[in-house]
Motif scaffolding. Structure first.
Motif, PDB file in Angstrom:
ATOM      1  N   VAL A  67       0.487  -1.214   0.114  1.00  0.00           N
ATOM      2  CA  VAL A  67      -0.539  -0.069   0.223  1.00  0.00           C
ATOM      3  C   VAL A  67       0.902   1.705  -0.398  1.00  0.00           C
ATOM      4  N   HIS A  68       1.018   1.879  -1.409  1.00  0.00           N
ATOM      5  CA  HIS A  68       1.958   3.137  -1.183  1.00  0.00           C
ATOM      6  C   HIS A  68       0.618   3.916  -1.362  1.00  0.00           C
ATOM      7  N   LEU A  69       0.187   5.139  -0.039  1.00  0.00           N
ATOM      8  CA  LEU A  69      -0.771   5.415   0.001  1.00  0.00           C
ATOM      9  C   LEU A  69      -0.369   6.907  -0.139  1.00  0.00           C
ATOM     10  N   GLY A  70      -1.407   7.633  -0.679  1.00  0.00           N
ATOM     11  CA  GLY A  70      -1.125   8.705  -1.618  1.00  0.00           C
ATOM     12  C   GLY A  70      -1.973   9.773   0.295  1.00  0.00           C
ATOM     13  N   MET A  71      -1.517  10.844   0.413  1.00  0.00           N
ATOM     14  CA  MET A  71      -1.815  11.955   1.406  1.00  0.00           C
ATOM     15  C   MET A  71      -2.068  12.909   0.475  1.00  0.00           C
ATOM     16  N   ALA A  72      -3.447  13.782   0.550  1.00  0.00           N
ATOM     17  CA  ALA A  72      -3.978  14.341  -0.387  1.00  0.00           C
ATOM     18  C   ALA A  72      -3.632  15.840   0.935  1.00  0.00           C
ATOM     19  N   THR A  73      -2.598  16.894   0.443  1.00  0.00           N
ATOM     20  CA  THR A  73      -2.280  17.635   1.416  1.00  0.00           C
ATOM     21  C   THR A  73      -2.333  19.236   0.819  1.00  0.00           C
ATOM     22  N   GLN A  74      -3.244  20.284   1.077  1.00  0.00           N
ATOM     23  CA  GLN A  74      -3.113  21.260   0.660  1.00  0.00           C
ATOM     24  C   GLN A  74      -2.319  22.203   0.972  1.00  0.00           C
ATOM     25  N   THR A  75      -1.727  22.449   0.490  1.00  0.00           N
ATOM     26  CA  THR A  75      -0.511  23.922   0.087  1.00  0.00           C
ATOM     27  C   THR A  75      -1.290  25.877  -0.636  1.00  0.00           C
ATOM     28  N   ASP A  76      -0.453  26.812   0.373  1.00  0.00           N
ATOM     29  CA  ASP A  76      -1.076  27.536  -0.788  1.00  0.00           C
ATOM     30  C   ASP A  76      -0.625  27.623  -2.524  1.00  0.00           C
ATOM     31  N   GLY A  77       0.096  26.200  -2.886  1.00  0.00           N
ATOM     32  CA  GLY A  77       0.404  26.183  -3.899  1.00  0.00           C
ATOM     33  C   GLY A  77      -1.056  25.477  -5.196  1.00  0.00           C
ATOM     34  N   GLY A  78      -1.360  24.911  -3.958  1.00  0.00           N
ATOM     35  CA  GLY A  78      -2.892  23.607  -4.491  1.00  0.00           C
ATOM     36  C   GLY A  78      -2.429  22.754  -3.969  1.00  0.00           C
ATOM     37  N   LEU A  79      -3.131  21.559  -4.081  1.00  0.00           N
ATOM     38  CA  LEU A  79      -3.393  20.070  -3.420  1.00  0.00           C
ATOM     39  C   LEU A  79      -2.147  19.346  -3.936  1.00  0.00           C
ATOM     40  N   MET A  80      -1.494  18.902  -3.372  1.00  0.00           N
ATOM     41  CA  MET A  80      -0.682  17.833  -3.660  1.00  0.00           C
ATOM     42  C   MET A  80      -0.574  16.537  -3.316  1.00  0.00           C
ATOM     43  N   VAL A  81      -0.089  15.876  -3.424  1.00  0.00           N
ATOM     44  CA  VAL A  81      -0.268  13.936  -2.838  1.00  0.00           C
ATOM     45  C   VAL A  81       1.343  14.083  -2.671  1.00  0.00           C
ATOM     46  N   PRO A  82       1.806  14.274  -1.261  1.00  0.00           N
ATOM     47  CA  PRO A  82       3.183  13.033  -1.061  1.00  0.00           C
ATOM     48  C   PRO A  82       2.892  11.852  -0.788  1.00  0.00           C
ATOM     49  N   VAL A  83       3.162  10.576  -1.381  1.00  0.00           N
ATOM     50  CA  VAL A  83       3.671   9.450  -0.786  1.00  0.00           C
ATOM     51  C   VAL A  83       4.057   8.603  -0.076  1.00  0.00           C
ATOM     52  N   ILE A  84       2.690   7.656   0.924  1.00  0.00           N
ATOM     53  CA  ILE A  84       3.590   7.182   1.867  1.00  0.00           C
ATOM     54  C   ILE A  84       3.796   6.030   1.868  1.00  0.00           C
ATOM     55  N   ARG A  85       5.003   5.724   1.467  1.00  0.00           N
ATOM     56  CA  ARG A  85       5.747   4.184   1.212  1.00  0.00           C
ATOM     57  C   ARG A  85       5.219   3.119   1.976  1.00  0.00           C
TER      58      ARG A  85
END
Length: 422
Positions: free
Chosen positions: A280-298
């Motif tokens: 399970v490589h889980l994408g974690m939707a994260t709100q930033t000042d530039g927009g939504l980014m999705v860092p991944v928990i490997r």
């Protein structure tokens, strides 16, 4: 006097063109050697271009948002030397803010509204410099506060210590008597060009909705016992990070996943192949000042609660401050999106294509509920209830599977001791 033509260098990885995101110079400006020319965005990263010479800018390639081919002139600079030179810069300095929307790992739908446009300038009240240095806020928020004459040290942030536009709106609403412009005051119309990360989000959201037949399912969970366990774990955490609800939900998701491999998958619709992943490589939707980014928990399935809490904090901070690496923003197999304190009652998130499912918790609320009284009857108790939402790709996921998966997560949430069992 001579001229120097700076051509867009080969950034690598087969990139044929890049988007001009920000100009740091304009025609007529003087630029020194190693000074910033522009930021350009590729499918992989935002790259900062620096000038190898000093001089005055004579020409620029286009406007912010324009695409420019590799090897094309970016700027022409009048130098102090003699002769005309056309040259490609030997190297480009890559910023540490890779693009979360890089294909084939698109950024998912922004689940929070973008910051409101800046209001028309109001009389500026001088602010003590010492206060501004003690608060966290983006340049856009600082500029808006300065226009309104607000001392940011007086504004209380709603979350994580960072002041956002919503915090300014709340401050204005409750301090109208102080002479500040009301939060609902009329503002001038504003046209905002959709470029950079916001354009990537727009393109990928359109592609996701155009290509994927979504369906959503929502279930109510009793999170009372889960919250009690979380409180007990935090009380005995020592120097470990404080647990939020997310590590517990991720653990529940990973525990349930082996019985539902069709959800931890990616669909190559052009090749007609679904790849089901063992990890399970889980994408974690994260709100930033530039927009939504999705860092991944490997390999989220291999991490305990405290490791997940540390990784969540590290990746969220890296995404927000622009230090996340490209590999930390790609390769997710399923995404979790949480609205935090804005959780709402239910939501229908857009799938992070080419994944086939996205799941999200909603706000925990306290309501009276009938519970067994231990004597064959029922009694009314105040319970902490939370809805869990999921959206799936109906081409490869059946409604029965999605509902059964959420029910499995619900059982773990309502019997949280199972999350700690081997």
């Amino acid at each position: 006097m001579g001229t120097f033509t700076f051509r867009l260098p080969d950034i690598g990885e087969g990139i044929a063109e890049a988007e001009i995101v920000t100009w740091h110079v304009k025609v007529g400006d003087r630029i020194e050697e190693d000074g910033k020319i522009a930021d350009v965005m590729t499918d992989k990263a935002t790259v900062e271009m620096e000038s190898p010479v000093s001089g005055v800018v004579l020409e620029v390639a286009g406007a912010e948002g324009d695409m420019i081919a590799i090897g094309s002139p970016l700027v022409v600079i009048e130098t102090d030397g003699e002769g005309e030179v056309e040259e490609v810069a030997p190297a480009a300095k890559a910023e540490s803010a890779p693009v979360a929307a890089a294909a084939p790992e698109p950024v998912i739908e922004a689940t929070l509204a973008p910051p409101p446009p800046a209001p028309a300038p109001a009389p500026v009240v001088e602010q003590p410099v010492a206060h501004a240095a003690k608060v966290l806020a983006s340049p856009a928020v600082r500029a808006r506060a300065a226009d309104l004459g607000i001392d940011l040290a007086q504004v209380k942030p709603a979350e994580d210590g960072r002041i956002r536009h919503a915090d300014l709106d709340a401050f204005l609403a409750y301090n109208a008597a102080g002479g500040f412009r009301a939060a609902g005051a009329k503002r001038a119309d504003q046209q905002v060009k959709v470029i950079g990360l916001r354009r990537r989000i727009s393109e990928n959201m359109a592609a996701s909705k155009r290509n994927i037949p979504h369906f959503s399912y929502v279930e109510e969970c009793d999170a009372t016992a889960l919250e009690e366990m979380r409180t007990q774990l935090n009380a005995a955490r020592g120097n470990r990070p404080k647990l939020t609800l997310l590590p517990l939900l991720i653990t529940a998701l990973c525990r349930a996943m082996p019985d539902f491999p069709m959800l931890n998958a990616r669909f190559d619709d052009e090749a007609g192949v679904v790849t089901r992943f063992g990890s399970v490589h889980l994408g974690m939707a994260t709100q930033t000042d530039g927009g939504l980014m999705v860092p991944v928990i490997r390999d989220a399935q291999d991490k305990n609660l405290w490791q997940l809490a540390s990784e969540i904090a590290r990746l969220a901070e890296a995404a927000r401050n622009g230090t996340a690496k490209s590999e930390e923003l790609s390769g997710s197999t399923i995404t979790l999106t949480s609205l935090g304190p804005l959780g709402g009652v239910a939501h229908t998130p857009v799938i992070n294509r080419p994944e086939v499912a996205i799941i999200g918790p909603n706000r925990i609320i306290e309501r009276p509920m009938f519970v067994p009284d231990g004597m064959g009857g029922e009694r009314i108790e105040k319970r902490k209830l939370m809805n869990l939402s999921i959206s799936c790709d109906h081409r490869v996921v059946d409604g029965w599977d999605a509902a059964s998966f959420v029910q499995a997560i619900k059982r773990l949430i309502e019997t949280p001791v199972l999350l700690l069992a081997d």
